[in-house]
Motif scaffolding. Structure first.
Motif, PDB file in Angstrom:
ATOM      1  N   ALA A  23     -50.104 -83.012 -26.301  1.00  0.00           N
ATOM      2  CA  ALA A  23     -48.588 -82.826 -25.649  1.00  0.00           C
ATOM      3  C   ALA A  23     -48.558 -82.120 -24.407  1.00  0.00           C
ATOM      4  O   ALA A  23     -48.066 -82.348 -23.309  1.00  0.00           O
ATOM      5  CB  ALA A  23     -47.675 -82.121 -26.678  1.00  0.00           C
ATOM      6  N   TYR A  24     -49.390 -81.091 -24.176  1.00  0.00           N
ATOM      7  CA  TYR A  24     -49.652 -80.341 -22.841  1.00  0.00           C
ATOM      8  C   TYR A  24     -50.172 -81.172 -21.792  1.00  0.00           C
ATOM      9  O   TYR A  24     -49.611 -81.159 -20.641  1.00  0.00           O
ATOM     10  CB  TYR A  24     -50.357 -79.085 -23.130  1.00  0.00           C
ATOM     11  CG  TYR A  24     -50.067 -78.081 -22.007  1.00  0.00           C
ATOM     12  CD1 TYR A  24     -49.007 -77.131 -22.126  1.00  0.00           C
ATOM     13  CD2 TYR A  24     -51.052 -78.143 -20.928  1.00  0.00           C
ATOM     14  CE1 TYR A  24     -48.686 -76.128 -21.178  1.00  0.00           C
ATOM     15  CE2 TYR A  24     -50.576 -77.168 -19.848  1.00  0.00           C
ATOM     16  CZ  TYR A  24     -49.596 -76.148 -19.874  1.00  0.00           C
ATOM     17  OH  TYR A  24     -49.129 -75.273 -19.051  1.00  0.00           O
ATOM     18  N   GLY A  25     -51.127 -82.348 -22.224  1.00  0.00           N
ATOM     19  CA  GLY A  25     -51.754 -83.138 -21.401  1.00  0.00           C
ATOM     20  C   GLY A  25     -50.571 -84.003 -20.623  1.00  0.00           C
ATOM     21  O   GLY A  25     -50.647 -84.287 -19.448  1.00  0.00           O
ATOM     22  N   VAL A  26     -49.737 -84.271 -21.539  1.00  0.00           N
ATOM     23  CA  VAL A  26     -48.648 -85.243 -20.978  1.00  0.00           C
ATOM     24  C   VAL A  26     -47.885 -84.464 -20.118  1.00  0.00           C
ATOM     25  O   VAL A  26     -47.132 -84.852 -19.164  1.00  0.00           O
ATOM     26  CB  VAL A  26     -47.797 -85.766 -22.313  1.00  0.00           C
ATOM     27  CG1 VAL A  26     -46.613 -86.647 -21.651  1.00  0.00           C
ATOM     28  CG2 VAL A  26     -48.528 -86.754 -23.055  1.00  0.00           C
ATOM     29  N   LEU A  27     -47.511 -83.289 -20.504  1.00  0.00           N
ATOM     30  CA  LEU A  27     -46.471 -82.519 -19.714  1.00  0.00           C
ATOM     31  C   LEU A  27     -47.189 -82.170 -18.265  1.00  0.00           C
ATOM     32  O   LEU A  27     -46.526 -82.083 -17.135  1.00  0.00           O
ATOM     33  CB  LEU A  27     -46.311 -81.122 -20.387  1.00  0.00           C
ATOM     34  CG  LEU A  27     -45.649 -80.074 -19.649  1.00  0.00           C
ATOM     35  CD1 LEU A  27     -44.246 -80.424 -19.271  1.00  0.00           C
ATOM     36  CD2 LEU A  27     -45.853 -78.534 -20.280  1.00  0.00           C
ATOM     37  N   LEU A  28     -48.764 -82.169 -18.200  1.00  0.00           N
ATOM     38  CA  LEU A  28     -49.450 -82.060 -16.989  1.00  0.00           C
ATOM     39  C   LEU A  28     -48.977 -83.205 -16.183  1.00  0.00           C
ATOM     40  O   LEU A  28     -49.063 -82.984 -15.032  1.00  0.00           O
ATOM     41  CB  LEU A  28     -50.746 -81.604 -17.364  1.00  0.00           C
ATOM     42  CG  LEU A  28     -51.774 -81.260 -16.053  1.00  0.00           C
ATOM     43  CD1 LEU A  28     -51.243 -79.793 -15.771  1.00  0.00           C
ATOM     44  CD2 LEU A  28     -53.025 -81.156 -16.549  1.00  0.00           C
ATOM     45  N   GLU A 114     -61.127 -81.462 -18.238  1.00  0.00           N
ATOM     46  CA  GLU A 114     -60.629 -80.810 -19.089  1.00  0.00           C
ATOM     47  C   GLU A 114     -59.137 -81.755 -19.388  1.00  0.00           C
ATOM     48  O   GLU A 114     -58.840 -81.933 -20.824  1.00  0.00           O
ATOM     49  CB  GLU A 114     -60.311 -79.499 -18.874  1.00  0.00           C
ATOM     50  CG  GLU A 114     -61.535 -78.495 -18.932  1.00  0.00           C
ATOM     51  CD  GLU A 114     -61.104 -77.132 -18.346  1.00  0.00           C
ATOM     52  OE1 GLU A 114     -62.038 -76.315 -18.346  1.00  0.00           O
ATOM     53  OE2 GLU A 114     -59.995 -76.946 -17.758  1.00  0.00           O
ATOM     54  N   TRP A 115     -58.784 -82.153 -18.689  1.00  0.00           N
ATOM     55  CA  TRP A 115     -57.405 -83.051 -18.805  1.00  0.00           C
ATOM     56  C   TRP A 115     -57.870 -84.346 -19.499  1.00  0.00           C
ATOM     57  O   TRP A 115     -56.938 -84.759 -20.640  1.00  0.00           O
ATOM     58  CB  TRP A 115     -56.782 -83.467 -17.453  1.00  0.00           C
ATOM     59  CG  TRP A 115     -55.555 -84.110 -17.746  1.00  0.00           C
ATOM     60  CD1 TRP A 115     -54.226 -84.025 -18.146  1.00  0.00           C
ATOM     61  CD2 TRP A 115     -55.562 -85.756 -17.540  1.00  0.00           C
ATOM     62  NE1 TRP A 115     -53.487 -84.942 -18.182  1.00  0.00           N
ATOM     63  CE2 TRP A 115     -54.220 -86.169 -18.119  1.00  0.00           C
ATOM     64  CE3 TRP A 115     -56.542 -86.708 -17.538  1.00  0.00           C
ATOM     65  CZ2 TRP A 115     -53.733 -87.332 -18.133  1.00  0.00           C
ATOM     66  CZ3 TRP A 115     -56.070 -87.956 -17.389  1.00  0.00           C
ATOM     67  CH2 TRP A 115     -54.660 -88.238 -17.766  1.00  0.00           C
ATOM     68  N   TRP A 117     -60.180 -84.382 -21.904  1.00  0.00           N
ATOM     69  CA  TRP A 117     -60.355 -84.022 -23.122  1.00  0.00           C
ATOM     70  C   TRP A 117     -59.108 -83.766 -23.927  1.00  0.00           C
ATOM     71  O   TRP A 117     -59.070 -84.380 -25.208  1.00  0.00           O
ATOM     72  CB  TRP A 117     -61.383 -82.575 -23.081  1.00  0.00           C
ATOM     73  CG  TRP A 117     -60.936 -81.874 -24.286  1.00  0.00           C
ATOM     74  CD1 TRP A 117     -61.816 -82.199 -25.600  1.00  0.00           C
ATOM     75  CD2 TRP A 117     -60.465 -80.788 -24.507  1.00  0.00           C
ATOM     76  NE1 TRP A 117     -61.563 -81.404 -26.549  1.00  0.00           N
ATOM     77  CE2 TRP A 117     -60.702 -80.284 -26.120  1.00  0.00           C
ATOM     78  CE3 TRP A 117     -59.746 -79.890 -23.971  1.00  0.00           C
ATOM     79  CZ2 TRP A 117     -60.092 -79.103 -26.460  1.00  0.00           C
ATOM     80  CZ3 TRP A 117     -59.246 -78.753 -24.412  1.00  0.00           C
ATOM     81  CH2 TRP A 117     -59.377 -78.319 -25.739  1.00  0.00           C
ATOM     82  N   LEU A 118     -57.825 -83.293 -23.100  1.00  0.00           N
ATOM     83  CA  LEU A 118     -56.658 -83.069 -23.904  1.00  0.00           C
ATOM     84  C   LEU A 118     -56.147 -84.609 -24.313  1.00  0.00           C
ATOM     85  O   LEU A 118     -55.416 -84.677 -25.529  1.00  0.00           O
ATOM     86  CB  LEU A 118     -55.847 -82.360 -22.771  1.00  0.00           C
ATOM     87  CG  LEU A 118     -56.150 -81.024 -22.659  1.00  0.00           C
ATOM     88  CD1 LEU A 118     -55.034 -80.416 -21.666  1.00  0.00           C
ATOM     89  CD2 LEU A 118     -56.070 -80.107 -23.932  1.00  0.00           C
ATOM     90  N   MET A 119     -56.383 -85.419 -23.153  1.00  0.00           N
ATOM     91  CA  MET A 119     -55.709 -86.833 -23.693  1.00  0.00           C
ATOM     92  C   MET A 119     -56.683 -87.745 -24.775  1.00  0.00           C
ATOM     93  O   MET A 119     -55.869 -88.549 -25.463  1.00  0.00           O
ATOM     94  CB  MET A 119     -55.558 -87.637 -22.362  1.00  0.00           C
ATOM     95  CG  MET A 119     -54.874 -86.812 -21.230  1.00  0.00           C
ATOM     96  SD  MET A 119     -53.211 -86.430 -21.738  1.00  0.00           S
ATOM     97  CE  MET A 119     -52.362 -88.199 -22.040  1.00  0.00           C
ATOM     98  N   LEU A 120     -57.913 -87.281 -24.598  1.00  0.00           N
ATOM     99  CA  LEU A 120     -58.747 -88.483 -25.654  1.00  0.00           C
ATOM    100  C   LEU A 120     -59.201 -87.577 -26.855  1.00  0.00           C
ATOM    101  O   LEU A 120     -59.656 -88.357 -27.879  1.00  0.00           O
ATOM    102  CB  LEU A 120     -59.944 -88.730 -24.675  1.00  0.00           C
ATOM    103  CG  LEU A 120     -59.994 -89.533 -23.525  1.00  0.00           C
ATOM    104  CD1 LEU A 120     -61.318 -89.947 -23.147  1.00  0.00           C
ATOM    105  CD2 LEU A 120     -59.073 -90.814 -23.976  1.00  0.00           C
ATOM    106  N   ALA A 121     -58.998 -86.249 -26.946  1.00  0.00           N
ATOM    107  CA  ALA A 121     -59.456 -85.469 -28.215  1.00  0.00           C
ATOM    108  C   ALA A 121     -58.583 -86.306 -29.550  1.00  0.00           C
ATOM    109  O   ALA A 121     -59.248 -86.206 -30.466  1.00  0.00           O
ATOM    110  CB  ALA A 121     -59.030 -84.111 -28.027  1.00  0.00           C
ATOM    111  N   PRO A 122     -57.005 -86.395 -29.425  1.00  0.00           N
ATOM    112  CA  PRO A 122     -56.636 -87.165 -30.545  1.00  0.00           C
ATOM    113  C   PRO A 122     -57.088 -88.412 -31.130  1.00  0.00           C
ATOM    114  O   PRO A 122     -57.092 -88.749 -32.560  1.00  0.00           O
ATOM    115  CB  PRO A 122     -55.208 -87.248 -29.906  1.00  0.00           C
ATOM    116  CG  PRO A 122     -54.898 -86.089 -28.955  1.00  0.00           C
ATOM    117  CD  PRO A 122     -56.414 -86.285 -28.233  1.00  0.00           C
TER     118      PRO A 122
END
Length: 617
Positions: A23-28, A114-115, A117-122
């Protein structure tokens, strides 16, 4: 048993943490599109990534060290009180600090890693830890202890898989595959859309102001909106196309400053008017406005890959994977069960799809749409780069003007350096060898008068004259070595650098890979640059390494030390002197000196190698 009991809640925590990170990656992405809040929102990504590394390292045992981030540099203030960024001047440092932060973090590969990772981790590392959580939900719903036992057994293995996949996403890799390049192009194009739309808004503001003020306030508004285009240009890796800033005006005989046909009593007022004329008269300013108007066409095209990937993968493929976590509780408590392919059936209900097509076909269709988006990313990015280079790149006239300004500065620096070198030689000869030779002459004159009357005293004066002449010869040799060392002329650059390394009072490692010798002026400039770099390092470091090589027509020298870092060319004259010395030959100096060290100075000079080297090493 304790390990198995702790693994289960840790899986749940990591699952929630991954969802929050996504969710924070989308916010970014939204912040990058809006441009202004991007640096502030990026700090939250740093904290999430740091917490993710620590949790992964502590709970899974994965080797995932923390990242040492280099803070962005502070704005540079000119003597006239203005702050400079690239080739633009600003009265306040706040805008400059914001631009520097955006460029600094935008060029940091760790930020993109890192971004991603935020988007692909789920969809990768979170899947193993979701399995025990899903089994717990099934055990509660079915009131059966078997899924709970299976969850306890699988939780430690799920944590290991989470750690392994997280490490593969966050670790640095020397090469990137097609998927990585396509993913970067997809989201990079989407991010550039926000910057281009911000520049388009600035162009609309310029048009409105020009229409209302009949062009009178155009320079003031362009001064505000130009940084938006510069921000886009920095992210698109394009050089600045603006003409060099003119030098400050000089006062006339009456003390006034002339700008065009107008005289100004104050220098600050004259500089402001001169800067407005420079902004309005630069063709790159109006090319920026024309490029911004193209955002209306290129922005939708650049968003196509991101929309296809988002709708195909995050919409159609991800909907059945997340169904159990929200649809099952809704069905248990309300009795209303939603299909796992709810998005597909929403289109069916709207009449956009034939009713005969089953819902499970949305998964392969979503994968095809995501793949199509990745395939289109590179061609559309090339199209956008062609448009950017056409209007945002420097023209031949700008390149020529910039080159003339650089050569003028380089010539002035060279003349100053040569004049200072001549004054140093004159001073050393006058105070050193000349004084000693005069003393030798006076001593020999005294010997001529004492030969008959006092032979013992005459022999003593002869011995003193011999010592003085030897000292004068030593000083002359040192002076010649400072002008052009004999070892440099006889043995070449590699052995000359080894010689000064032996004379340096700290361990120095020298690695030379030169199949030939550069031209003598280039060789001399690089040699004295190495002397200056070693002198700077010797004051703060315990060990220095020097690497000399020649690749692709460029002589490259890298000087690194284990000092405390924090070197700044603005605080001393050594690095600025090296830059001026190398600039005579179109050479460059790159400094990487984060706080805490190490300091790495990279010097490159375009040159060709002539005769083979004569070094015996």
């Amino acid at each position: 048993m304790i390990r198995y009991a702790l693994a289960l809640p840790r899986c749940a925590v990591l699952a929630v943490f991954t969802a929050a990170g996504f969710a924070y990656g989308v916010l970014l992405v939204a912040a990058a599109t809006l441009v202004v809040p991007y640096p502030a929102v990026l700090l939250g990504q740093f904290r999430i990534a740091t917490l993710g590394r620590r949790l992964t390292r502590a709970w899974t045992g994965a080797d995932l060290p923390d990242v040492e981030r280099t803070p962005p540099p502070e704005p540079r203030r000119r003597p006239d009180g203005w702050y400079v960024h690239d080739k633009s001047l600003f009265r306040s440092p706040r805008i400059v600090r914001w631009l520097i932060k955006g460029e600094h973090y935008g060029n940091d590969p760790e930020v993109a890693r890192e971004w991603r990772w935020l988007m692909l981790a789920p969809f990768s590392s979170a899947l193993p830890v979701l399995v025990p959580v899903a089994l717990i939900v099934a055990a509660v719903l079915l009131r059966n202890p078997l899924p709970l036992a299976a969850a306890l057994l699988l939780a430690p293995f799920a944590l290991r898989l989470y750690g392994s996949w997280t490490r593969s996403l966050l670790r640095h890799r020397s090469t990137t595959g097609w998927f990585d390049r396509a993913s970067v192009a997809t989201w990079r194009a989407a991010g550039l859309v926000g910057l281009s739309l911000a520049a388009f808004a600035g162009t609309l503001l310029n048009l409105v102001v020009v229409a209302l003020s009949l062009g009178g306030l155009a320079p003031q508004v362009i001064k505000i909106t130009r940084p938006l285009v510069e921000r886009y240009r920095s992210h698109a890796d394009l050089p600045a196309p603006y003409r060099p800033y003119p030098p400050p005006p000089l006062p006339d005989e009456d003390g006034n400053y002339r700008i065009g046909r107008t005289l100004y009593p104050e220098l600050r007022q004259a500089i402001s008017v001169q800067r407005y004329g420079w902004l309005g008269g630069d063709p790159a300013t109006w090319r920026d406005q024309l490029w911004s108007l193209g955002a209306l066409l290129l922005a939708p095209l650049s968003l196509v890959p991101a929309l296809l990937v988002s709708f195909g993968f995050y919409g159609l493929v991800w909907q059945p994977l997340t169904w159990i976590f929200w649809a099952v509780p809704v069905g248990v408590f309300t009795g209303y069960w939603v299909t796992p392919f709810w998005l597909w059936y929403a289109f069916d209900y709207a009449g956009w799809l034939p009713a005969q097509i089953p819902g499970w076909t949305s998964i392969p269709l979503g994968l095809l749409l995501a793949l199509l988006g990745l395939l289109l990313a590179a061609p559309l990015m090339r199209l956008r780069k062609s448009w950017d280079r056409l209007l945002l790149g420097p023209t031949s006239a700008t390149v020529l003007a910039t080159r003339v300004a650089e050569l003028s500065t380089s010539r002035a620096d060279t003349v100053d350096v040569q004049a200072a070198e001549l004054r140093r030689i004159e001073r050393d000869l006058h105070d050193g060898a000349q004084a000693r030779l005069i003393a030798v002459g006076l001593g020999l004159n005294a010997v001529a008068h004492l030969m008959e009357t006092d032979p013992v005293r005459a022999r003593q004066l002869l011995a003193q004259a011999q010592e003085t002449s030897a000292a004068a010869l030593t000083e002359l040799r040192n002076l010649v070595r400072g002008i052009h060392p004999p070892v440099l002329a006889e043995r070449g650059l590699g052995d000359a650098v080894r010689a000064i390394a032996l004379d340096t009072p700290l361990p120095v490692t020298v690695d030379v890979d030169l199949p030939g010798r550069p031209e003598p002026p280039v060789e001399s400039a690089v040699y004295f640059a190495a002397c200056e770099a070693l002198a700077n390092a010797a004051r703060v470091a315990a060990h220095v390494s020097i690497t000399l090589s020649h690749r692709d027509g460029r002589l490259r020298m890298v000087v690194s030390d284990d000092g405390p870092g924090g070197a700044d060319p603005a605080r001393g004259t050594g690095l600025r002197g090296i830059t001026r010395r190398l600039g005579t030959f179109d050479g460059t100096l790159t400094l990487d000196s984060p706080a805490g060290g190490p300091t790495v100075v990279t010097m490159e000079v375009p040159c060709a190698l002539s005769s083979p080297r004569t070094s015996t090493c």
